[in-house]
Design a protein around this motif. Structure first.
Motif, PDB file in Angstrom:
ATOM      1  N   THR A 278       0.823  -1.203   0.000  1.00 43.99           N
ATOM      2  CA  THR A 278       0.000   0.000   0.000  1.00 43.99           C
ATOM      3  C   THR A 278       0.867   1.268   0.000  1.00 43.99           C
ATOM      4  O   THR A 278       1.700   1.431   0.884  1.00 43.99           O
ATOM      5  CB  THR A 278      -0.891   0.017   1.268  1.00 43.99           C
ATOM      6  OG1 THR A 278      -1.478  -1.276   1.429  1.00 43.99           O
ATOM      7  CG2 THR A 278      -1.973   1.063   1.175  1.00 43.99           C
ATOM      8  N   PRO A 279       0.662   2.149  -0.958  1.00 47.30           N
ATOM      9  CA  PRO A 279       1.409   3.411  -0.923  1.00 47.30           C
ATOM     10  C   PRO A 279       1.044   4.209   0.342  1.00 47.30           C
ATOM     11  O   PRO A 279      -0.108   4.108   0.815  1.00 47.30           O
ATOM     12  CB  PRO A 279       0.931   4.155  -2.175  1.00 47.30           C
ATOM     13  CG  PRO A 279       0.348   3.098  -3.050  1.00 47.30           C
ATOM     14  CD  PRO A 279      -0.194   2.042  -2.138  1.00 47.30           C
ATOM     15  N   PRO A 280       1.977   4.991   0.883  1.00 42.18           N
ATOM     16  CA  PRO A 280       1.725   5.719   2.123  1.00 42.18           C
ATOM     17  C   PRO A 280       0.438   6.544   2.105  1.00 42.18           C
ATOM     18  O   PRO A 280      -0.333   6.530   3.075  1.00 42.18           O
ATOM     19  CB  PRO A 280       2.953   6.624   2.249  1.00 42.18           C
ATOM     20  CG  PRO A 280       4.039   5.872   1.545  1.00 42.18           C
ATOM     21  CD  PRO A 280       3.372   5.141   0.426  1.00 42.18           C
TER      22      PRO A 280
ATOM     23  N   PHE B  68      -0.092  -4.962   9.309  1.00 41.51           N
ATOM     24  CA  PHE B  68      -0.694  -4.813   7.982  1.00 41.51           C
ATOM     25  C   PHE B  68       0.376  -4.750   6.890  1.00 41.51           C
ATOM     26  O   PHE B  68       1.348  -4.004   7.023  1.00 41.51           O
ATOM     27  CB  PHE B  68      -1.531  -3.527   7.977  1.00 41.51           C
ATOM     28  CG  PHE B  68      -2.206  -3.208   6.675  1.00 41.51           C
ATOM     29  CD1 PHE B  68      -3.328  -3.911   6.282  1.00 41.51           C
ATOM     30  CD2 PHE B  68      -1.724  -2.188   5.862  1.00 41.51           C
ATOM     31  CE1 PHE B  68      -3.957  -3.610   5.077  1.00 41.51           C
ATOM     32  CE2 PHE B  68      -2.362  -1.875   4.670  1.00 41.51           C
ATOM     33  CZ  PHE B  68      -3.477  -2.587   4.281  1.00 41.51           C
ATOM     34  N   HIS B  69       0.215  -5.567   5.833  1.00 38.79           N
ATOM     35  CA  HIS B  69       1.131  -5.549   4.683  1.00 38.79           C
ATOM     36  C   HIS B  69       0.365  -5.384   3.366  1.00 38.79           C
ATOM     37  O   HIS B  69       0.883  -5.727   2.300  1.00 38.79           O
ATOM     38  CB  HIS B  69       1.928  -6.855   4.592  1.00 38.79           C
ATOM     39  CG  HIS B  69       3.114  -6.954   5.525  1.00 38.79           C
ATOM     40  ND1 HIS B  69       2.995  -7.174   6.875  1.00 38.79           N
ATOM     41  CD2 HIS B  69       4.451  -6.858   5.308  1.00 38.79           C
ATOM     42  CE1 HIS B  69       4.197  -7.224   7.439  1.00 38.79           C
ATOM     43  NE2 HIS B  69       5.097  -7.033   6.507  1.00 38.79           N
ATOM     44  N   GLY B  70      -0.897  -4.921   3.437  1.00 46.91           N
ATOM     45  CA  GLY B  70      -1.690  -4.759   2.217  1.00 46.91           C
ATOM     46  C   GLY B  70      -1.989  -6.105   1.574  1.00 46.91           C
ATOM     47  O   GLY B  70      -2.248  -7.094   2.254  1.00 46.91           O
TER      48      GLY B  70
ATOM     49  N   ILE C 291      -2.986   6.098   4.657  1.00 46.81           N
ATOM     50  CA  ILE C 291      -3.629   7.145   5.462  1.00 46.81           C
ATOM     51  C   ILE C 291      -5.132   7.172   5.162  1.00 46.81           C
ATOM     52  O   ILE C 291      -5.968   7.227   6.071  1.00 46.81           O
ATOM     53  CB  ILE C 291      -2.995   8.536   5.156  1.00 46.81           C
ATOM     54  CG1 ILE C 291      -1.502   8.543   5.515  1.00 46.81           C
ATOM     55  CG2 ILE C 291      -3.745   9.654   5.890  1.00 46.81           C
ATOM     56  CD1 ILE C 291      -1.172   8.141   6.917  1.00 46.81           C
ATOM     57  N   GLU C 292      -5.465   7.091   3.880  1.00 49.30           N
ATOM     58  CA  GLU C 292      -6.866   7.100   3.481  1.00 49.30           C
ATOM     59  C   GLU C 292      -7.609   5.898   4.068  1.00 49.30           C
ATOM     60  O   GLU C 292      -8.712   6.028   4.610  1.00 49.30           O
ATOM     61  CB  GLU C 292      -6.929   7.057   1.952  1.00 49.30           C
ATOM     62  CG  GLU C 292      -8.218   7.559   1.373  1.00 49.30           C
ATOM     63  CD  GLU C 292      -8.130   7.532  -0.148  1.00 49.30           C
ATOM     64  OE1 GLU C 292      -7.247   8.238  -0.699  1.00 49.30           O
ATOM     65  OE2 GLU C 292      -8.912   6.792  -0.775  1.00 49.30           O
ATOM     66  N   GLN C 293      -6.988   4.726   3.981  1.00 49.36           N
ATOM     67  CA  GLN C 293      -7.623   3.518   4.526  1.00 49.36           C
ATOM     68  C   GLN C 293      -7.808   3.610   6.039  1.00 49.36           C
ATOM     69  O   GLN C 293      -8.802   3.126   6.582  1.00 49.36           O
ATOM     70  CB  GLN C 293      -6.792   2.270   4.195  1.00 49.36           C
ATOM     71  CG  GLN C 293      -6.865   1.874   2.720  1.00 49.36           C
ATOM     72  CD  GLN C 293      -6.122   0.568   2.441  1.00 49.36           C
ATOM     73  OE1 GLN C 293      -6.043  -0.310   3.297  1.00 49.36           O
ATOM     74  NE2 GLN C 293      -5.580   0.433   1.241  1.00 49.36           N
TER      75      GLN C 293
END
Ligand code: AMP
Ligand code: FE
Ligand code: FE
Ligand code: ZN
Length: 277
Positions: free
Chosen positions: A15-17, A246-248, A21-23
């Motif tokens: 997941t991009p940074p 969490f690793h996406g 944040i959005e998630q």
């Protein structure tokens, strides 16, 4: 609810940074820590975005360390002041040693007949290419049928492709984090040992080197495990921490904030204590 253990695509998450944040906001989290392996790159990128969006973002990282030839993960939290410049320099030095390992690992895999080039791995792993990206490449090229098989066959410490890396000793890493103004915290103790006596002996030893926290809550912990670690935290005078890891999409069963099938719920008080110690 908070989550003090997350990875972005600056290390081995997907997941991009900014998406993280959005998630976190969508999930209704009050605070998260980004704890990428060996780098603050994801945190640095996310910080202005989190600030703009009103999410409490804690600076952290996760270090792979050696202890009696075993690999143990150490979390470092910097909830009050940023890490020192010396510490960031030390991380850059470690990244060089990782790159050197990657070069040797690619050679080793080539000698085993696999067409794996360092540049391909670095394209996948960007600033922090590592074994997860080798695994991804081996799957993509059809040499193995799954990520886990790549480790079992080639990349695990006990597998035929493994090459050693010059990692920090656990005690030294603890001292580095503490000297940089951080809170050195033992990560997912369930993966260290399942034997209570062995864990106590380890905690006694590394507490004397400056260990300050223990990851009580984690997606791999059962409620019973967490209860046991909470008791140890009290007994050893360690700050309890917790997060999902969490690793996406790399570990899709692990959800931000809530862990695996909702097995995680880290109280906000945990972060308050980190800030007030
Ligand atoms: P590196 O720091 O490049 O050596 O890669 C370490 C990472 O590889 C760890 O953080 C895990 O995500 C992953 N890893 C290591 N050993 C295994 C294993 N046996 N099975 C699955 N993933 C592993
Ligand atoms: Fe990881
Ligand atoms: Fe870890
Ligand atoms: Zn982690």
């Amino acid at each position: 609810m908070i989550d003090l253990h997350t990875h972005t695509n600056a290390s081995d998450g997907t997941t991009p940074p900014s998406d993280l944040i959005e998630q976190a906001l969508t999930a209704g989290l009050e605070a998260i820590a980004i704890t990428d392996h060996d780098t603050f790159a994801g945190y640095d990128e996310a910080l202005p975005i989190a600030a703009g969006a009103g999410l409490d973002l804690v600076c952290g990282l996760e270090l792979s360390t050696k202890y009696n030839k075993r690999s143990i993960h150490l979390l470092g939290y910097f909830p009050v002041q940023p890490p020192t410049a010396e510490f960031r320099d030390w991380l850059r030095f470690n990244q060089e040693s990782r790159r050197d390992r990657n070069r040797r690992l690619a050679q080793r895999l080539q000698s085993l007949g696999l067409d794996v080039k360092l540049e391909e791995v670095e394209r996948l792993g960007r600033t922090l290419a590592g074994r997860p990206h080798f695994a991804q490449l081996l799957v993509q090229k059809g040499y193995v049928s799954s990520y886990q098989e790549a480790f079992d066959e080639y990349l695990d410490e006990a597998a035929k492709g493994y090459v050693d890396r010059d990692e920090a000793q656990l005690g030294d890493a603890i001292e580095r984090v503490a000297a940089a103004g951080g809170i050195p915290t033992i990560a997912h103790p369930i993966r260290v040992t399942r034997d209570a006596t062995t864990l106590r002996a380890l905690l006694t030893e590394i507490k004397s080197r400056g260990l300050a926290g223990i990851e009580v809550f984690h997606s791999d912990h059962t409620p019973e495990d967490s209860a046991e670690y909470a008791i140890l935290a009290r007994e050893f005078g360690l700050l309890p921490t917790g997060g999902s890891d969490f690793h996406g999409d790399r570990k899709p069963s692990v959800r931000l904030g809530t862990g695996v099938n909702g097995n995680l719920n880290v109280p906000k008080a945990v972060l308050d204590r980190l800030r007030n110690q």
